[in-house]
Structures are given as structure tokens and as C-alpha cells.
Scaffold this motif. Structure first.
Motif, PDB file in Angstrom:
ATOM      1  N   SER A 206       0.853  -1.185   0.000  1.00 28.71           N
ATOM      2  CA  SER A 206       0.000   0.000   0.000  1.00 28.71           C
ATOM      3  C   SER A 206       0.890   1.237   0.000  1.00 28.71           C
ATOM      4  N   PRO A 207       1.582   1.504  -1.113  1.00 23.41           N
ATOM      5  CA  PRO A 207       2.507   2.638  -1.141  1.00 23.41           C
ATOM      6  C   PRO A 207       1.771   3.966  -1.014  1.00 23.41           C
ATOM      7  N   SER A 208       2.395   4.928  -0.357  1.00 28.09           N
ATOM      8  CA  SER A 208       1.795   6.251  -0.235  1.00 28.09           C
ATOM      9  C   SER A 208       1.869   6.966  -1.586  1.00 28.09           C
ATOM     10  N   PHE A 209       0.932   7.868  -1.827  1.00 29.55           N
ATOM     11  CA  PHE A 209       0.961   8.641  -3.062  1.00 29.55           C
ATOM     12  C   PHE A 209       2.209   9.527  -3.120  1.00 29.55           C
ATOM     13  N   GLN A 210       2.673   9.967  -1.951  1.00 31.89           N
ATOM     14  CA  GLN A 210       3.906  10.754  -1.922  1.00 31.89           C
ATOM     15  C   GLN A 210       5.081   9.923  -2.428  1.00 31.89           C
ATOM     16  N   GLU A 211       5.181   8.692  -1.944  1.00 31.76           N
ATOM     17  CA  GLU A 211       6.244   7.794  -2.387  1.00 31.76           C
ATOM     18  C   GLU A 211       6.148   7.531  -3.887  1.00 31.76           C
ATOM     19  N   LEU A 212       4.930   7.283  -4.369  1.00 28.53           N
ATOM     20  CA  LEU A 212       4.737   7.049  -5.799  1.00 28.53           C
ATOM     21  C   LEU A 212       5.109   8.284  -6.611  1.00 28.53           C
ATOM     22  N   GLY A 213       4.697   9.461  -6.130  1.00 27.74           N
ATOM     23  CA  GLY A 213       4.992  10.692  -6.851  1.00 27.74           C
ATOM     24  C   GLY A 213       6.480  10.954  -6.956  1.00 27.74           C
ATOM     25  N   GLU A 214       7.207  10.773  -5.857  1.00 32.70           N
ATOM     26  CA  GLU A 214       8.651  11.004  -5.867  1.00 32.70           C
ATOM     27  C   GLU A 214       9.352  10.037  -6.823  1.00 32.70           C
ATOM     28  N   ASN A 215       8.948   8.776  -6.779  1.00 30.17           N
ATOM     29  CA  ASN A 215       9.572   7.787  -7.662  1.00 30.17           C
ATOM     30  C   ASN A 215       9.196   8.009  -9.125  1.00 30.17           C
ATOM     31  N   PHE A 216       7.961   8.474  -9.372  1.00 34.53           N
ATOM     32  CA  PHE A 216       7.545   8.730 -10.747  1.00 34.53           C
ATOM     33  C   PHE A 216       8.347   9.880 -11.353  1.00 34.53           C
ATOM     34  N   LEU A 217       8.593  10.926 -10.574  1.00 29.34           N
ATOM     35  CA  LEU A 217       9.379  12.049 -11.083  1.00 29.34           C
ATOM     36  C   LEU A 217      10.809  11.618 -11.396  1.00 29.34           C
ATOM     37  N   GLN A 218      11.370  10.753 -10.573  1.00 25.64           N
ATOM     38  CA  GLN A 218      12.702  10.226 -10.866  1.00 25.64           C
ATOM     39  C   GLN A 218      12.677   9.401 -12.148  1.00 25.64           C
ATOM     40  N   PHE A 219      11.623   8.605 -12.306  1.00 26.23           N
ATOM     41  CA  PHE A 219      11.469   7.792 -13.516  1.00 26.23           C
ATOM     42  C   PHE A 219      11.355   8.689 -14.750  1.00 26.23           C
ATOM     43  N   MET A 220      10.569   9.745 -14.656  1.00 19.97           N
ATOM     44  CA  MET A 220      10.340  10.632 -15.805  1.00 19.97           C
ATOM     45  C   MET A 220      11.574  11.463 -16.146  1.00 19.97           C
ATOM     46  N   ALA A 221      12.476  11.654 -15.192  1.00 10.63           N
ATOM     47  CA  ALA A 221      13.673  12.457 -15.455  1.00 10.63           C
ATOM     48  C   ALA A 221      14.482  11.907 -16.627  1.00 10.63           C
ATOM     49  N   ASP A 222      14.410  10.591 -16.833  1.00 17.40           N
ATOM     50  CA  ASP A 222      15.175   9.970 -17.916  1.00 17.40           C
ATOM     51  C   ASP A 222      14.539  10.196 -19.283  1.00 17.40           C
ATOM     52  N   SER A 223      13.283  10.603 -19.318  1.00 16.20           N
ATOM     53  CA  SER A 223      12.597  10.733 -20.605  1.00 16.20           C
ATOM     54  C   SER A 223      12.275  12.176 -20.986  1.00 16.20           C
ATOM     55  N   ILE A 224      12.571  13.132 -20.099  1.00 19.29           N
ATOM     56  CA  ILE A 224      12.296  14.537 -20.413  1.00 19.29           C
ATOM     57  C   ILE A 224      13.257  15.030 -21.489  1.00 19.29           C
ATOM     58  N   ASP A 225      12.740  15.728 -22.487  1.00 19.99           N
ATOM     59  CA  ASP A 225      13.558  16.270 -23.569  1.00 19.99           C
ATOM     60  C   ASP A 225      13.168  17.737 -23.777  1.00 19.99           C
ATOM     61  N   LEU A 226      13.965  18.635 -23.245  1.00 21.43           N
ATOM     62  CA  LEU A 226      13.719  20.076 -23.383  1.00 21.43           C
ATOM     63  C   LEU A 226      14.949  20.712 -24.030  1.00 21.43           C
ATOM     64  N   PRO A 227      14.985  20.762 -25.370  1.00 19.19           N
ATOM     65  CA  PRO A 227      16.171  21.292 -26.066  1.00 19.19           C
ATOM     66  C   PRO A 227      16.316  22.802 -25.856  1.00 19.19           C
ATOM     67  N   GLY A 228      17.496  23.281 -26.120  1.00 20.28           N
ATOM     68  CA  GLY A 228      17.738  24.714 -26.014  1.00 20.28           C
ATOM     69  C   GLY A 228      18.273  25.125 -24.659  1.00 20.28           C
ATOM     70  N   ARG A 229      18.629  26.373 -24.539  1.00 20.61           N
ATOM     71  CA  ARG A 229      19.200  26.921 -23.310  1.00 20.61           C
ATOM     72  C   ARG A 229      18.601  28.308 -23.068  1.00 20.61           C
ATOM     73  N   TYR A 230      18.468  28.668 -21.845  1.00 26.65           N
ATOM     74  CA  TYR A 230      17.875  29.973 -21.538  1.00 26.65           C
ATOM     75  C   TYR A 230      18.722  31.102 -22.127  1.00 26.65           C
ATOM     76  N   ALA A 231      18.046  32.084 -22.706  1.00 22.75           N
ATOM     77  CA  ALA A 231      18.705  33.278 -23.234  1.00 22.75           C
ATOM     78  C   ALA A 231      17.741  34.460 -23.116  1.00 22.75           C
TER      79      ALA A 231
END
Length: 373
Positions: A206-231
């Protein structure tokens, strides 16, 4: 759906409708003639190993002490009020694994493990509550359970155990071998051994939603693609140098808002997360593994079975095993879903499998994830 003696002669559908997450159920003679699956010596041997999670709880003159394993030595048998708890016994004992699988009317995604509690007379862990559903099966001796639907779940401060400060029982039962008590989450209970006793606890994830949310964000970090750099080519002189520019904030907010996730992302995350073995679970492949050809020949005759330690799930086209995920074809999914549901494949099913499935089965065999039957 068939009625189960395990559930007191009701069907799984009736149990889930009337009791699951709702109210306790006392089941007399849930498993007739039940006897302990492990001796105290076998249980103590497990508790002495580094990779097995265990605890020793001793109550002396009203004071509680808890020791985390490995447990090198137990108190004397004639000493009252001590308890040894051993988690995940199903991972190391085939009979315990078979017992746990009797509860698969609950999805594997929720089923956790089998814990065994050994206690001398008066032993227990004090009045407490669990954050998950639990079945408490009496295996040896007698244990007196007091339970309560109380809403006050305040804990005593400064103790090594989470003990309720204001426990007021509503009901009381004495369980004998083969009897079982189901309790929903957050239901207060206190079990005390009457003489030497063993109790088997079937627990659920019975995982907490907080635990799931933290792990999901770590999982998604590998798939985020935001090209470019701030200017900021249109930058104007700063009036307040320490103030974050509004234009900088809005530009970065616009880019971060481009991050999106789909139901498929959540499916893959959840499958990998739920099938990931616990930190103390290790796999060992065969000492002298067969060649691929000999494995396929042997598996085509005998079949294969999942290791008790293996967690295998699926959803849609995605298959998950021990924290890894694969997208499979419809034909291959039929074979692999059968392996996940039955935790085994007969020789005929293996013989008819595709080359891709056979290669996967061989890799899992060499890793110790599956075994020849």
C-alpha cells in the motif's frame, strides 16, 4: 466464482464487496489441520542471515526493546514475553510461497509477503495498527486478539515500536491452529500469545501517493527532452539587481510546462516500480547453466517456473519482470502473460514459444529468475 474455505465459505467477490477495506472477518478453521511450515530452528536460521529482514522484540517489566536482525541468539524458551518476526519467508521456503499464492484473488500488484511471528507466553508487539490489509493465520498454539475500530491512533512517544497510546478493544477472539483473522487498514489490534505460538501474517502493498509521486518524477527524469538553453536577447538594465526578472520566470515556466506524461508512461513506471524486488532480495543463477540449446530442449519437455523471488506483472503490450519492462507482440504476450498468471509454463507452451520468448526465458534462467520444473 467458487466459495473458499479459506474465506469462511464465501466467494472472493463477496469478501471483496463486504469486507475488504471495510470490516474484520474472523474465519474459524480457514485451513483445516494446518501445521507450521517451518520449525522454530528453521525460522531462527533464516533470522540469522544478513539478507533476511527480522526483528526480536522483548518486553521486560513493562519496557519494550527491539533488535533488528540478523539475530544471532534467541532468549531462553522459558522466558516470557518475547517475539521474533521474520519477513518474506515465502522467498526462501516453497511451502510458504505456496501458502502466500492462495491469496491471489487479490492482484499480485498488491500482494506483498508472508511474515512469521514466533512468540513465547505473553509475547506480542503491543496494540498497534497497520497501514495495509492483513490476514493473520494461526499456525501453532493460541493467540488472543483484541481489536478495535477506534479512530484515535495516537502513538506512545519514545518507544522503539509504534504502540497505540489509548487502545480500547471492541472485540476479542482466541485463534487456534487453522483459524484466521482479516483486518482492514488502520484497524487497531493487539495479539498476545497464550503459551508458545506462531502466527503467519499475509500482508499487502500500500505505497503512499507521496512515495509514488517522488519515484515517478525520478522515472520521468530519464525521458524529459527540453532542447535549447535559456537566453534573454531583449534584456534591459536591472533596476533591482537581486530580483529575479519577470521575463526570466515566465520564459522558464513556459518551457517547463511543456513536460507531459501519458497513461503509457504511468503504466511503465508502475509496472517497473511494483515488480522491483526489495533491496534485500538477490538472485543466483545455476552453478552449471545449460547451453541455450539444451535449456530449450529441457524446458520444452519439463516446462519452467518463476523463482519465488521473481515478481512478474503485465498490462496491455507491456510486460514487467523484476523491475524491467518489455513491449511484446500479441502472440508473445499470450505466452508470457500465462507465465505471469500461473507462475509456470508447461513444456508444450515453451515448445511453441517464439525465438524471442525462448531467448528471454534463457536469459532469465541464467539470471536465476526462472527455473526448470
Amino acid at each position: 466464482m467458487q466459495k473458499l474455505q479459506l474465506l469462511g465459505g464465501i466467494t472472493p467477490a463477496q469478501f471483496l464487496r463486504d469486507y475488504w477495506h471495510k470490516k474484520p472477518l474472523l474465519i474459524r478453521n480457514a485451513i483445516p489441520g494446518f501445521k507450521p511450515l517451518l520449525s522454530l530452528g528453521d525460522l531462527a536460521s533464516l533470522a540469522s542471515q544478513n539478507h533476511v529482514e527480522s526483528r526480536l522484540i522483548v518486553k521486560t517489566d513493562g519496557s519494550w526493546d527491539m533488535l533488528h536482525g540478523p539475530i544471532e541468539a534467541l532468549p531462553p524458551h522459558d522466558q516470557r514475553e518475547w517475539t521474533m518476526l521474520v519477513q518474506g519467508v515465502n522467498l526462501y521456503n516453497e511451502a510458504a510461497e505456496a501458502l502466500l499464492r492462495q491469496f491471489r484473488f487479490i492482484p499480485d500488484a498488491r500482494l506483498d509477503d508472508l511474515m512469521i511471528s514466533y512468540a513465547t507466553d505473553g509475547g506480542g508487539v503491543g496494540p498497534h495498527f497497520d497501514s495495509y490489509d492483513v490476514f493473520l493465520l494461526q499456525a501453532q498454539g493460541r493467540r488472543r486478539w483484541k481489536i478495535s475500530a477506534q479512530k484515535d491512533l495516537t502513538l506512545v512517544e519514545g518507544l522503539p515500536l509504534k504502540i497505540l497510546a489509548n487502545f480500547e478493544p471492541d472485540e476479542e477472539f482466541v485463534l487456534e491452529p487453522g483459524d484466521m483473522l482479516y483486518l482492514p487498514p488502520h484497524y487497531a489490534h493487539d495479539g498476545v500469545a497464550e503459551g508458545e505460538c506462531m502466527t503467519y501474517s499475509v500482508g499487502f502493498r500500500s505505497p503512499s501517493f507521496q512515495e509514488l509521486g517522488e519515484n515517478f518524477l525520478q522515472f520521468m527524469a530519464d525521458s524529459i527532452d527540453l532542447p535549447g538553453r535559456y537566453a534573454d536577447p531583449g534584456l534591459t538594465p536591472a533596476k533591482n539587481p537581486a530580483e529575479i526578472p519577470r521575463e526570466m520566470l515566465s520564459t522558464i515556466a513556459e518551457e517547463l510546462n511543456k513536460v507531459r506524461f501519458t497513461e503509457d508512461d504511468i503504466t511503465i513506471f508502475l509496472g517497473e516500480y511494483l515488480s522491483e524486488p526489495k533491496h534485500n532480495v538477490f538472485f543466483t543463477g545455476p552453478e552449471n547453466p545449460l547451453t541455450m540449446g539444451r535449456f530449450v530442449s529441457a524446458a520444452g519437455k519439463k516446462g519452467v517456473a518463476l523463482s519465488p523471488k521473481t515478481l512478474m506483472l503485465y498490462r496491455g503490450k507491456n510486460l514487467f519482470i523484476n523491475g524491467e519492462s518489455f513491449a511484446v507482440s500479441r502472440t508473445d504476450k499470450a505466452v508470457l502473460a500465462a507465465l505471469a498468471d500461473e507462475r509456470a509454463l508447461d513444456g508444450e507452451a515453451v515448445a511453441g514459444a517464439s525465438e524471442d520468448v525462448l531467448e528471454a526465458l534463457y536469459a532469465w534462467y541464467t539470471d536465476g529468475w526462472i527455473v526448470l520444473r
